[in-house]
Scaffold this motif. Structure first.
Motif, PDB file in Angstrom:
ATOM      1  N   ASP A  37       0.864  -1.169   0.000  1.00 57.12           N
ATOM      2  CA  ASP A  37       0.000   0.000   0.000  1.00 57.12           C
ATOM      3  C   ASP A  37       0.904   1.223   0.000  1.00 57.12           C
ATOM      4  N   PHE A  42      -4.729   9.152  -4.438  1.00 56.33           N
ATOM      5  CA  PHE A  42      -4.878   8.341  -5.640  1.00 56.33           C
ATOM      6  C   PHE A  42      -6.348   8.269  -6.032  1.00 56.33           C
ATOM      7  N   GLN A  82      -7.564  -1.485  -5.656  1.00 54.42           N
ATOM      8  CA  GLN A  82      -7.886  -0.958  -4.329  1.00 54.42           C
ATOM      9  C   GLN A  82      -8.062   0.560  -4.340  1.00 54.42           C
ATOM     10  N   LYS A  83      -7.287   1.235  -5.188  1.00 56.05           N
ATOM     11  CA  LYS A  83      -7.300   2.701  -5.205  1.00 56.05           C
ATOM     12  C   LYS A  83      -8.201   3.277  -6.294  1.00 56.05           C
TER      13      LYS A  83
END
Length: 303
Positions: A37, A42, A82-83
């Motif tokens: 991470d 972002f 994820q972002k």
């Protein structure tokens, strides 16, 4: 890359994630072989430029290529998921084509014959899987030939040092094709691809001069651009391999010579850059690229 990004996007935040990075707000130590991470801002307007790879070949155990290049691709794509990041540029390689004299275009069936080439082809497929997950995902894959320029410290730097010290000779042949690209052109092309909203959502390009140059053309152009005058001897294949075998046994005598590297010198990387030349033409000719690189090194030497 950072300089061009700052020039084109002065307000952009540039995050560097690297195994050797010094810890700071915009430079974070990351091992892509493991899930990771990053701290930062972002989202939809973020562009990932994925350069992470174990690439020098020969030079690493087989598992190192798979561990970094495949796991790295998986973890970078997971980070994008994820972002909510929709735009990735992935630097692949011409290695997925395999070693062969035939001209290879983007439509050529990949037949990699090294762990590096296999790992890079698998990494491409991992990125393509990510791209297929959403109509908003955009992916640009570049397959560069030999990348040269300031700080390269690779094939072209070794060629220059060999020419300068009179330790370079044509190994077995002079017509070996070596596809290559200047790093400033490669960086500009990658950004242009990422910004091209009219392009297909998945782009794949060989990144090299069209047509590609032979080792003789590259060597003579380098001599001209740097103002050196050298006679380059030619050594037939059999005595060259015999000498490389002896050097390999005794550690190369400091010359970096071994049979595997000499064999690599005698195999063409005959890559077709015609598609790139039509859609993202290069700015520098080969001679202009060498002259620009030499200028960046204060016209002392190519490093």
């Amino acid at each position: 890359m950072k300089n061009l990004l700052k020039e084109n996007f002065p307000e952009a935040k540039i995050y560097v994630a690297d195994l050797l990075a010094e810890g700071s707000e915009f430079s974070q130590k990351v091992d892509v072989r493991k899930p990771f991470d990053l701290q930062g801002d972002f989202g939809l307007d973020t562009l990932i430029l994925n350069f992470a790879a174990v690439h020098r070949t020969p030079g690493h155990p087989d598992h190192a290529y798979f561990e970094t290049n495949i796991r790295g691709a998986e973890n970078v794509c997971d980070f994008a998921r994820q972002k909510g990041i929709n735009n990735i540029v992935f630097t692949s390689s011409i290695a997925p084509y395999g070693a062969a004299e035939d001209l290879k275009s983007e439509g050529t069936l990949p037949t990699p014959n090294t762990p590096y080439g296999i790992s890079k082809l698998v990494a491409e497929k991992i990125h393509q899987t990510w791209a297929a997950e959403s109509a908003e995902h955009r992916l640009s894959i570049v397959r560069p030939g030999i990348v040269f320029g300031t700080g390269e410290n690779g094939n072209m730097t070794r060629l220059y040092k060999g020419l300068k010290s009179r330790k370079f000779a044509y190994a077995g042949r002079k017509d070996t094709v070596k596809a290559c690209v200047y790093v400033k052109d490669l960086v500009r092309v990658m950004l242009a691809m990422a910004e091209n909203g009219q392009a297909p959502k998945v782009q794949l390009y060989n990144c090299c001069y069209f047509p590609s140059f032979t080792i003789e053309q590259i060597a003579t152009t380098m001599l001209k651009a740097t103002g050196m005058k050298r006679f380059i001897p030619f050594i037939p294949k059999k005595p060259m391999m015999a000498a490389a075998t002896v050097c390999g046994i005794f550690g190369g005598f400091g010359l970096g010579i071994c049979p595997a590297r000499v064999k690599k010198l005698m195999v063409s990387t005959n890559i077709d850059g015609q598609k790139l030349s039509r859609n993202y033409p290069l700015s520098y000719s080969l001679e202009e690229a060498f002259r620009d690189w030499f200028k960046d090194c204060e016209q002392r030497e190519l490093v």
